[in-house]
Design a protein around this motif. Structure first.
Motif, PDB file in Angstrom:
ATOM      1  N   TYR A 189      -0.005  -3.400  -9.347  1.00 26.85           N
ATOM      2  CA  TYR A 189      -0.118  -4.106  -8.925  1.00 26.85           C
ATOM      3  C   TYR A 189      -1.515  -5.527  -9.255  1.00 26.85           C
ATOM      4  N   THR A 190      -1.187  -6.316  -9.675  1.00 30.79           N
ATOM      5  CA  THR A 190      -1.844  -7.259 -11.014  1.00 30.79           C
ATOM      6  C   THR A 190      -2.207  -8.475 -10.220  1.00 30.79           C
ATOM      7  N   THR A 191      -1.656  -8.740  -9.164  1.00 29.17           N
ATOM      8  CA  THR A 191      -1.661 -10.077  -8.455  1.00 29.17           C
ATOM      9  C   THR A 191      -3.371  -9.927  -7.883  1.00 29.17           C
ATOM     10  N   GLY A 192      -4.284 -10.690  -7.765  1.00 30.04           N
ATOM     11  CA  GLY A 192      -5.583 -10.840  -6.785  1.00 30.04           C
ATOM     12  C   GLY A 192      -5.962 -12.068  -6.241  1.00 30.04           C
ATOM     13  N   TYR A 193      -6.623 -11.895  -5.012  1.00 32.81           N
ATOM     14  CA  TYR A 193      -7.051 -13.454  -4.754  1.00 32.81           C
ATOM     15  C   TYR A 193      -8.627 -13.619  -4.541  1.00 32.81           C
ATOM     16  N   ALA A 194      -8.481 -15.540  -4.318  1.00 41.00           N
ATOM     17  CA  ALA A 194      -9.583 -15.857  -3.588  1.00 41.00           C
ATOM     18  C   ALA A 194      -9.641 -16.341  -2.692  1.00 41.00           C
ATOM     19  N   ALA A 195     -10.859 -16.589  -1.351  1.00 41.02           N
ATOM     20  CA  ALA A 195     -10.225 -17.131   0.000  1.00 41.02           C
ATOM     21  C   ALA A 195     -11.094 -17.522   0.435  1.00 41.02           C
ATOM     22  N   SER A 196     -10.866 -19.097   1.042  1.00 44.71           N
ATOM     23  CA  SER A 196     -12.718 -19.263   2.352  1.00 44.71           C
ATOM     24  C   SER A 196     -11.646 -19.804   2.800  1.00 44.71           C
ATOM     25  N   LYS A 197     -12.243 -20.380   4.143  1.00 44.05           N
ATOM     26  CA  LYS A 197     -11.761 -21.220   5.294  1.00 44.05           C
ATOM     27  C   LYS A 197     -11.303 -22.557   4.633  1.00 44.05           C
ATOM     28  N   GLN A 198     -12.251 -23.159   3.666  1.00 48.48           N
ATOM     29  CA  GLN A 198     -12.641 -24.116   3.150  1.00 48.48           C
ATOM     30  C   GLN A 198     -10.678 -24.319   2.698  1.00 48.48           C
ATOM     31  N   SER A 199     -10.789 -23.629   1.217  1.00 51.31           N
ATOM     32  CA  SER A 199      -9.607 -24.398   0.113  1.00 51.31           C
ATOM     33  C   SER A 199      -8.518 -22.748   0.423  1.00 51.31           C
ATOM     34  N   GLY A 200      -8.538 -22.030   1.612  1.00 50.13           N
ATOM     35  CA  GLY A 200      -6.990 -21.319   1.580  1.00 50.13           C
ATOM     36  C   GLY A 200      -7.706 -20.050   0.924  1.00 50.13           C
ATOM     37  N   TYR A 201      -6.084 -19.399   0.993  1.00 54.34           N
ATOM     38  CA  TYR A 201      -6.018 -17.732   0.367  1.00 54.34           C
ATOM     39  C   TYR A 201      -5.225 -18.228  -1.346  1.00 54.34           C
ATOM     40  N   LEU A 202      -5.563 -18.538  -2.378  1.00 60.67           N
ATOM     41  CA  LEU A 202      -5.494 -18.648  -3.496  1.00 60.67           C
ATOM     42  C   LEU A 202      -4.995 -17.263  -4.345  1.00 60.67           C
ATOM     43  N   ARG A 203      -3.810 -17.368  -3.963  1.00 62.74           N
ATOM     44  CA  ARG A 203      -3.185 -15.725  -5.166  1.00 62.74           C
ATOM     45  C   ARG A 203      -3.078 -15.870  -6.961  1.00 62.74           C
ATOM     46  N   ILE A 204      -4.308 -15.282  -7.405  1.00 67.71           N
ATOM     47  CA  ILE A 204      -4.155 -15.293  -8.889  1.00 67.71           C
ATOM     48  C   ILE A 204      -3.095 -13.840  -9.072  1.00 67.71           C
ATOM     49  N   PRO A 205      -2.926 -14.162 -10.426  1.00 62.71           N
ATOM     50  CA  PRO A 205      -0.954 -13.399 -10.768  1.00 62.71           C
ATOM     51  C   PRO A 205      -2.274 -12.505 -12.537  1.00 62.71           C
ATOM     52  N   CYS A 206      -2.104 -12.228 -12.597  1.00 65.75           N
ATOM     53  CA  CYS A 206      -3.130 -11.009 -13.693  1.00 65.75           C
ATOM     54  C   CYS A 206      -3.904 -10.992 -14.087  1.00 65.75           C
ATOM     55  N   ILE A 207      -4.270 -10.759 -13.071  1.00 62.05           N
ATOM     56  CA  ILE A 207      -6.688 -10.251 -12.731  1.00 62.05           C
ATOM     57  C   ILE A 207      -6.613  -9.554 -13.000  1.00 62.05           C
ATOM     58  N   LYS A 208      -5.945  -8.343 -13.466  1.00 60.62           N
ATOM     59  CA  LYS A 208      -6.287  -7.325 -14.482  1.00 60.62           C
ATOM     60  C   LYS A 208      -4.887  -7.032 -15.306  1.00 60.62           C
ATOM     61  N   GLN A 209      -5.090  -5.977 -15.678  1.00 62.05           N
ATOM     62  CA  GLN A 209      -4.454  -5.646 -16.772  1.00 62.05           C
ATOM     63  C   GLN A 209      -3.218  -4.803 -16.098  1.00 62.05           C
ATOM     64  N   HIS A 210      -1.939  -4.603 -16.236  1.00 62.80           N
ATOM     65  CA  HIS A 210      -0.838  -3.541 -15.508  1.00 62.80           C
ATOM     66  C   HIS A 210      -1.922  -1.619 -16.119  1.00 62.80           C
ATOM     67  N   GLY A 211      -1.790  -1.245 -15.312  1.00 65.28           N
ATOM     68  CA  GLY A 211      -2.078   0.364 -15.223  1.00 65.28           C
ATOM     69  C   GLY A 211      -3.311   0.535 -15.132  1.00 65.28           C
ATOM     70  N   ASP A 212      -4.312  -0.498 -14.982  1.00 66.97           N
ATOM     71  CA  ASP A 212      -5.384  -0.150 -14.964  1.00 66.97           C
ATOM     72  C   ASP A 212      -6.168   0.087 -12.996  1.00 66.97           C
ATOM     73  N   MET A 213      -7.078   1.333 -13.086  1.00 61.72           N
ATOM     74  CA  MET A 213      -6.937   1.498 -11.481  1.00 61.72           C
ATOM     75  C   MET A 213      -8.101   1.552 -10.927  1.00 61.72           C
ATOM     76  N   ARG A 214      -8.592   0.169 -11.829  1.00 67.41           N
ATOM     77  CA  ARG A 214      -9.909  -0.464 -11.402  1.00 67.41           C
ATOM     78  C   ARG A 214      -9.337  -2.028 -10.018  1.00 67.41           C
ATOM     79  N   GLY A 215     -10.805  -1.452  -8.938  1.00 64.08           N
ATOM     80  CA  GLY A 215     -10.226  -2.883  -8.425  1.00 64.08           C
ATOM     81  C   GLY A 215     -11.544  -2.984  -7.402  1.00 64.08           C
ATOM     82  N   GLY A 216     -11.816  -4.138  -6.734  1.00 63.03           N
ATOM     83  CA  GLY A 216     -12.754  -3.907  -5.190  1.00 63.03           C
ATOM     84  C   GLY A 216     -12.521  -5.666  -4.460  1.00 63.03           C
TER      85      GLY A 216
END
Ligand code: WAQ
Ligand code: MG
Length: 248
Positions: A189-216
């Motif tokens: 799952y390589t889509t992440g997001y940034a969110a705030s009350k002001q700007s809403g929920y911004l989906r960010i594709p390719c936030i990491k490489q496919h196969g990467d077990m890291r996340g946070g």
């Protein structure tokens, strides 16, 4: 629900987790779905699955669903740039942005989120190994219907996106929270997001490489925030995210 795997010498590894608010009637079905999820996760096969059920006695707080946008992004480098712009725009200092990116792309894996002070970049979560687990949130049926209508989301990903937006809506609602950034720890799952009350929920594709077990996850709070109160809100306050209050 939380599922983990035992590893020789290195302690247990978090595989997956999930939380929701439901009626007593829905309980059996949801517990069954969670067990199924725990046993078929891309991070591996668990050795332990824990389901905790708790009666909610306090009336849940009714809060709005964040608006959703999807960024144009084709690489993790571009994603870092987008995250940086988003966070600076939310009032996070350059120093805290860099500290946050370090935690997000670190090899150290947490079950919950890092709480970061938005000026100094100091980490403020009580347990750095575990992090703070946002819990006790759910979505109304009408808000879920809106989720299925968001363009560009594959059917198989709707559940993941819905859960992420519900969590992000709860988090963004607190007055001391400026922004949140999330990278899934699922290798596929390589889509992440940034969110705030002001700007809403911004989906960010390719936030990491496919196969990467890291996340946070990193939650940026006002420098002078009452951390105990923020953590109590995130972990304990029952919240229902509803569509009727969506801001356009
Ligand atoms: N509270 C706090 N932190 C959490 C929680 C929680 N309830 N659940 C997960 N985390 C932290 C933890 O450090 C995980 O390693 C990390 O977040 C990622 O968790 O619109 O699936 O459950 O397509 O893998 C984003 C969807 C999905 C974006 C995020 O996160 C989109 C996702 P995961
Ligand atoms: Mg995950």
């Amino acid at each position: 629900m939380r599922a983990s795997k035992n590893r020789a010498k290195r302690g247990s590894m978090h595989i997956s987790g999930a939380e929701t608010i439901c009626t007593e009637q829905q309980l059996k079905q949801i517990a069954q779905q969670y067990i199924k999820r725990a046993l078929s996760h891309s991070r591996g096969n668990p050795d332990e699955v824990v389901i905790t059920v708790e009666r909610i006695t306090k009336k849940p707080l009714d809060i709005p669903l964040l608006n959703t946008r999807t960024a144009k992004c084709s690489s993790p480098d571009k994603a870092r740039q987008l995250i940086t712009e988003f966070l600076l725009g939310a009032g996070v200092s350059a120093r805290a942005v860099n500290a946050g990116l370090k935690v997000l792309y670190s090899k150290k894996h947490m079950r919950g989120a890092c709480i970061m002070l938005s000026v100094s970049g100091r980490r403020a979560e009580p347990d750095r190994m575990r992090g703070v687990r946002v819990s006790r949130f759910g979505m109304t049926d009408s808000a879920e219907k809106i989720m299925t209508a968001i363009p560009g989301i594959k059917k198989s990903n709707i559940r993941t996106v819905t859960e992420a937006i519900t969590l992000a809506s709860k988090t963004a609602h607190h007055a001391d929270i400026l922004a949140e950034v999330c990278i899934s720890d699922d290798p596929d799952y390589t889509t992440g997001y940034a969110a705030s009350k002001q700007s809403g929920y911004l989906r960010i594709p390719c936030i990491k490489q496919h196969g990467d077990m890291r996340g946070g996850r990193v939650i940026f709070v006002r420098q002078d925030a009452d951390i105990t109160a923020v953590v109590d809100y995130l972990e304990k306050r029952p919240v229902i995210v509803s569509a009727k209050k969506v801001r356009r």
